[in-house]
Design a protein around this motif. Structure first.
Motif, PDB file in Angstrom:
ATOM      1  N   LEU A  32     -29.560  54.706  21.256  1.00 45.55           N
ATOM      2  CA  LEU A  32     -30.215  53.422  21.495  1.00 45.55           C
ATOM      3  C   LEU A  32     -29.454  52.497  22.609  1.00 45.55           C
ATOM      4  O   LEU A  32     -28.276  52.498  22.000  1.00 45.55           O
ATOM      5  CB  LEU A  32     -30.594  52.389  20.375  1.00 45.55           C
ATOM      6  CG  LEU A  32     -31.265  50.998  20.687  1.00 45.55           C
ATOM      7  CD1 LEU A  32     -32.310  51.058  21.392  1.00 45.55           C
ATOM      8  CD2 LEU A  32     -31.268  50.441  19.357  1.00 45.55           C
ATOM      9  N   THR A  33     -30.126  52.108  23.811  1.00 42.86           N
ATOM     10  CA  THR A  33     -29.253  51.209  24.446  1.00 42.86           C
ATOM     11  C   THR A  33     -30.180  50.085  24.863  1.00 42.86           C
ATOM     12  O   THR A  33     -31.357  50.344  25.093  1.00 42.86           O
ATOM     13  CB  THR A  33     -28.968  51.923  25.932  1.00 42.86           C
ATOM     14  OG1 THR A  33     -27.992  53.088  25.523  1.00 42.86           O
ATOM     15  CG2 THR A  33     -28.422  51.072  26.869  1.00 42.86           C
ATOM     16  N   GLN A  34     -29.519  48.900  24.798  1.00 43.62           N
ATOM     17  CA  GLN A  34     -30.278  47.768  25.131  1.00 43.62           C
ATOM     18  C   GLN A  34     -29.865  47.020  26.350  1.00 43.62           C
ATOM     19  O   GLN A  34     -28.564  47.093  26.392  1.00 43.62           O
ATOM     20  CB  GLN A  34     -30.470  46.873  24.051  1.00 43.62           C
ATOM     21  CG  GLN A  34     -31.543  47.428  22.863  1.00 43.62           C
ATOM     22  CD  GLN A  34     -31.713  46.523  21.632  1.00 43.62           C
ATOM     23  OE1 GLN A  34     -31.085  45.872  21.358  1.00 43.62           O
ATOM     24  NE2 GLN A  34     -32.905  46.559  21.067  1.00 43.62           N
ATOM     25  N   GLU A  35     -30.367  46.425  27.210  1.00 41.71           N
ATOM     26  CA  GLU A  35     -30.059  45.594  28.301  1.00 41.71           C
ATOM     27  C   GLU A  35     -30.410  44.080  28.025  1.00 41.71           C
ATOM     28  O   GLU A  35     -31.754  43.851  28.203  1.00 41.71           O
ATOM     29  CB  GLU A  35     -30.487  46.217  29.449  1.00 41.71           C
ATOM     30  CG  GLU A  35     -29.717  45.740  30.710  1.00 41.71           C
ATOM     31  CD  GLU A  35     -29.725  46.762  32.036  1.00 41.71           C
ATOM     32  OE1 GLU A  35     -29.047  47.433  32.123  1.00 41.71           O
ATOM     33  OE2 GLU A  35     -30.919  46.435  32.469  1.00 41.71           O
ATOM     34  N   ALA A  36     -29.628  43.136  28.230  1.00 42.28           N
ATOM     35  CA  ALA A  36     -30.028  41.749  28.106  1.00 42.28           C
ATOM     36  C   ALA A  36     -29.740  41.108  29.393  1.00 42.28           C
ATOM     37  O   ALA A  36     -28.813  41.367  30.090  1.00 42.28           O
ATOM     38  CB  ALA A  36     -29.198  41.005  27.042  1.00 42.28           C
ATOM     39  N   THR A  37     -30.828  40.416  30.134  1.00 43.98           N
ATOM     40  CA  THR A  37     -30.628  39.664  31.210  1.00 43.98           C
ATOM     41  C   THR A  37     -31.141  38.129  31.192  1.00 43.98           C
ATOM     42  O   THR A  37     -31.832  37.942  30.016  1.00 43.98           O
ATOM     43  CB  THR A  37     -31.571  40.243  32.175  1.00 43.98           C
ATOM     44  OG1 THR A  37     -32.994  40.248  31.629  1.00 43.98           O
ATOM     45  CG2 THR A  37     -31.389  41.702  32.692  1.00 43.98           C
ATOM     46  N   TRP A  38     -30.487  37.237  31.987  1.00 41.41           N
ATOM     47  CA  TRP A  38     -30.742  35.845  31.892  1.00 41.41           C
ATOM     48  C   TRP A  38     -30.902  35.250  33.261  1.00 41.41           C
ATOM     49  O   TRP A  38     -30.257  35.784  34.244  1.00 41.41           O
ATOM     50  CB  TRP A  38     -30.027  35.114  30.886  1.00 41.41           C
ATOM     51  CG  TRP A  38     -28.744  35.305  31.303  1.00 41.41           C
ATOM     52  CD1 TRP A  38     -27.630  34.784  31.986  1.00 41.41           C
ATOM     53  CD2 TRP A  38     -27.811  36.416  30.600  1.00 41.41           C
ATOM     54  NE1 TRP A  38     -26.426  35.500  32.104  1.00 41.41           N
ATOM     55  CE2 TRP A  38     -26.344  36.178  31.437  1.00 41.41           C
ATOM     56  CE3 TRP A  38     -27.900  37.704  29.890  1.00 41.41           C
ATOM     57  CZ2 TRP A  38     -25.488  37.361  31.232  1.00 41.41           C
ATOM     58  CZ3 TRP A  38     -27.062  38.620  29.757  1.00 41.41           C
ATOM     59  CH2 TRP A  38     -25.745  38.196  30.106  1.00 41.41           C
TER      60      TRP A  38
END
Length: 54
Positions: A32-38
Motif C-alpha cells: 500500500l502506498t498513499q499520496e496526500a495533496t493539499w
C-alpha cells in the motif's frame, strides 16, 4: 510519526515528498502506498491510494 521496532524489523511507513511542499507519499510496506495533496493555504486535503497489491 512512526517509530522503528527495537527487534530490528523495519515495519515503519516510509514517508517522502513526491512534490516538495505539495504532495506527500507514504508507503506502508509492499502492499500500500498513499499520496496526500493539499492547496497552498493548507485546505482541500486529499488522500489517494496509489497501489494495493494482494
Amino acid at each position: 510519526m512512526a517509530e522503528r521496532q527495537e527487534d530490528g524489523t523495519d515495519d515503519a511507513p516510509k514517508i517522502s515528498w513526491a512534490t516538495p511542499g505539495q504532495k506527500l507519499r507514504v508507503t506502508f510496506g509492499p502492499r500500500l502506498t498513499q499520496e496526500a495533496t493539499w492547496s497552498p493555504d493548507g485546505s482541500g486535503v486529499k488522500v489517494d491510494k496509489l497501489a494495493a497489491r494482494p
